[in-house]
Design an enzyme around this catalytic site. Structure first.
Site, PDB file in Angstrom:
ATOM      1  N   GLU A  63      -3.921   3.912   7.163  1.00  0.00           N
ATOM      2  CA  GLU A  63      -4.301   2.906   6.175  1.00  0.00           C
ATOM      3  C   GLU A  63      -3.120   2.051   5.744  1.00  0.00           C
ATOM      4  O   GLU A  63      -2.038   2.555   5.447  1.00  0.00           O
ATOM      5  CB  GLU A  63      -4.898   3.587   4.934  1.00  0.00           C
ATOM      6  CG  GLU A  63      -5.323   2.612   3.847  1.00  0.00           C
ATOM      7  CD  GLU A  63      -5.588   3.278   2.507  1.00  0.00           C
ATOM      8  OE1 GLU A  63      -5.483   2.578   1.482  1.00  0.00           O
ATOM      9  OE2 GLU A  63      -5.885   4.487   2.482  1.00  0.00           O
TER      10      GLU A  63
ATOM     11  N   SER B 101      -6.625  -1.559   1.478  1.00  0.00           N
ATOM     12  CA  SER B 101      -7.960  -1.162   1.047  1.00  0.00           C
ATOM     13  C   SER B 101      -8.494  -2.283   0.172  1.00  0.00           C
ATOM     14  O   SER B 101      -7.901  -2.600  -0.858  1.00  0.00           O
ATOM     15  CB  SER B 101      -7.903   0.158   0.281  1.00  0.00           C
ATOM     16  OG  SER B 101      -9.198   0.661   0.045  1.00  0.00           O
TER      17      SER B 101
ATOM     18  N   ARG C 283       3.501   5.548  -8.408  1.00  0.00           N
ATOM     19  CA  ARG C 283       2.438   6.552  -8.348  1.00  0.00           C
ATOM     20  C   ARG C 283       3.049   7.953  -8.331  1.00  0.00           C
ATOM     21  O   ARG C 283       3.973   8.227  -7.577  1.00  0.00           O
ATOM     22  CB  ARG C 283       1.567   6.350  -7.102  1.00  0.00           C
ATOM     23  CG  ARG C 283       0.792   5.045  -7.136  1.00  0.00           C
ATOM     24  CD  ARG C 283      -0.134   4.890  -5.960  1.00  0.00           C
ATOM     25  NE  ARG C 283      -0.783   3.577  -5.971  1.00  0.00           N
ATOM     26  CZ  ARG C 283      -1.550   3.106  -5.008  1.00  0.00           C
ATOM     27  NH1 ARG C 283      -1.782   3.856  -3.931  1.00  0.00           N
ATOM     28  NH2 ARG C 283      -2.095   1.911  -5.102  1.00  0.00           N
TER      29      ARG C 283
END
Length: 430
Positions: free
Chosen positions: A353, A356, A266
């Site tokens: 997090e 997800s 990413r």
């Protein structure tokens, strides 16, 4: 992608749905979509009418020539040529307006499920449950400090060869990372019934578009010199295995469940200033991905099941976490409903997090034309697609380092991972 017929039939529902997901002028957006839809259908009708007239005139030419009526034959030939121009003009309008409509629809978020809470950002998320007790005691060291003190985490070497947001893991820490990935994969395959899959790490435009990464998130992806994309998650390549396919209902009566342990890439274009130090937000990381392909009526139950499969990893590793139901303003672009799992990080004194899990409904399936046909039925339907982390390996490693840190600076290996570590109980300085 959205069903234009559904927008045409109930525009108010889409105005409300997009407004609740942060679209400033949803009324204007829906009006533009309907205007383009009308223009497209008008061009299609014009082209079809001109084609029918051309075909009829072409047949009459032969009859006129058979009667040796050359005047009529020439008139009909001129009419056919004029109609060819009308057809070409209509096709040009159809292509142009059709592209405008597709691009506009492709840029819009999915509509949230009815039970997704209202909210503009993460403050509107709803905590569903908690598991485990957060670590208590004295101040906890940040994972980056722990790793560097052990001599097993080297950010400087990574920066010299690759730049920021990369890391070199060594010795016991590298082995612990590898053990985590294998452990997660084994649990998801042997206990939860996911099929282990080894997909490509490079995908084409169609696969990236179909899983809603293009065009909106192009800046967050890495592209190769030959025009392919490095996957940001195995969701892209796993979901794309059904791209363009028409499946018999027998293949989806029990959901298709796939899992993969892959490197992910990413660009993190929108994360300037966030988590710049450490392993939380890297350009390259490993993740065990979960993907399910279901019938529409099965996706809600599958969403709950998938989330529980991700939770099982955290429970086996005895890491405190909480489950959140994301509000409409904090959900991802293609999600219809999302559960986030957040793990406790002692150094930050908060939950972060780590997974997800999203139900995308038929949003991705429409973009990639993935369908199924029910037994005994002629019509086809779009499948539903779901994806989730089971889990992000790097973030799980961070959580273990911080929650299992010892007073001497070493890291205790969770019981569930020791068989994968050859019985090693502690990761210590080399």
């Amino acid at each position: 992608m959205h069903d234009i017929r559904a927008i045409r039939d109930n525009p108010a529902a889409f105005v409300a749905g997009w407004s609740s997901r942060g679209v400033d002028d949803a009324d204007g957006l829906v009006a533009d979509i309907l205007r383009l839809d009308k223009e497209l259908r008008t061009a299609q009708t014009t082209g079809q009418d001109a084609l029918a007239k051309r075909n009829a005139a072409s047949k009459l030419i032969g009859a006129a020539m058979g009667k040796k009526d050359m005047v009529e034959a020439d008139r009909l030939k001129a009419e056919v040529e004029a109609l060819k121009g009308d057809i070409a003009a209509a096709e040009a309008v159809e292509a142009d307006v059709g592209k405008q409509l597709r691009d506009l629809l492709a840029a819009q978020k999915n509509i949230a499920a009815d039970d997704v809470p209202e909210g503009e950002d993460e403050s509107g998320n709803v905590e569903v449950s908690r598991w485990g007790t957060p670590r208590e005691g004295g101040p906890a060291k940040d994972h980056a400090d722990l790793g560097e003190a052990l001599g097993l985490l080297d950010f400087e070497a990574a920066a010299r060869m690759s730049g920021a947001r990369f890391a070199v893991l060594k010795g016991g820490l590298a082995r612990l990372e590898r053990a985590l990935g294998q452990f997660m994969l084994d649990v998801q395959t042997t206990e939860h019934g996911y099929q282990e899959t080894s997909p490509p790490l490079l995908v084409n435009d169609a696969a990236a578009y179909g899983t809603d990464k293009l065009p909106k998130f192009a800046d967050d992806l890495f592209r190769t010199t030959d025009g392919r994309w490095l996957i940001p998650t195995a969701e892209v390549s796993l979901t794309a295995t059904v791209m363009g396919q028409l499946l018999p209902e027998t293949e989806v009566k029990t959901p298709i469940r796939m899992t993969a342990l892959t490197a992910c890439f990413r660009a993190e274009a929108g994360s300037a200033g966030r988590d710049t130090r450490g392993l939380i937000r890297q350009h390259q990381f490993y993740k065990v991905e979960l993907v399910s392909i279901t019938r529409p009526e099965d996706s809600e139950a599958e969403h709950e099941r998938m989330t529980a499969c991700a939770e099982a990893i955290l429970q086996k590793l005895e890491l405190p976490y909480r489950r959140l139901l994301l509000c409409k303003g904090d959900m991802g672009f293609g999600a219809r409903k999302t559960f986030d799992l957040e793990v406790w990080l002692p150094s930050q004194g908060t939950y972060r997090e780590i997974s997800s899990c999203s139900n995308c409904g038929d949003f991705q399936a429409r973009r990639m034309d993935a369908r199924f046909k029910r037994d005994g039925e002629k019509k086809t339907e779009f499948v539903h697609t779901l994806n989730g982390s089971g889990l992000a390996v790097g973030r799980t490693l961070v959580a273990i380092m911080e929650n299992y840190q010892q007073d001497d600076g070493s890291i205790r290996v969770p019981d569930a991972l020791r068989p994968y570590m050859g019985g090693v109980e502690f990761v210590s300085a080399q």
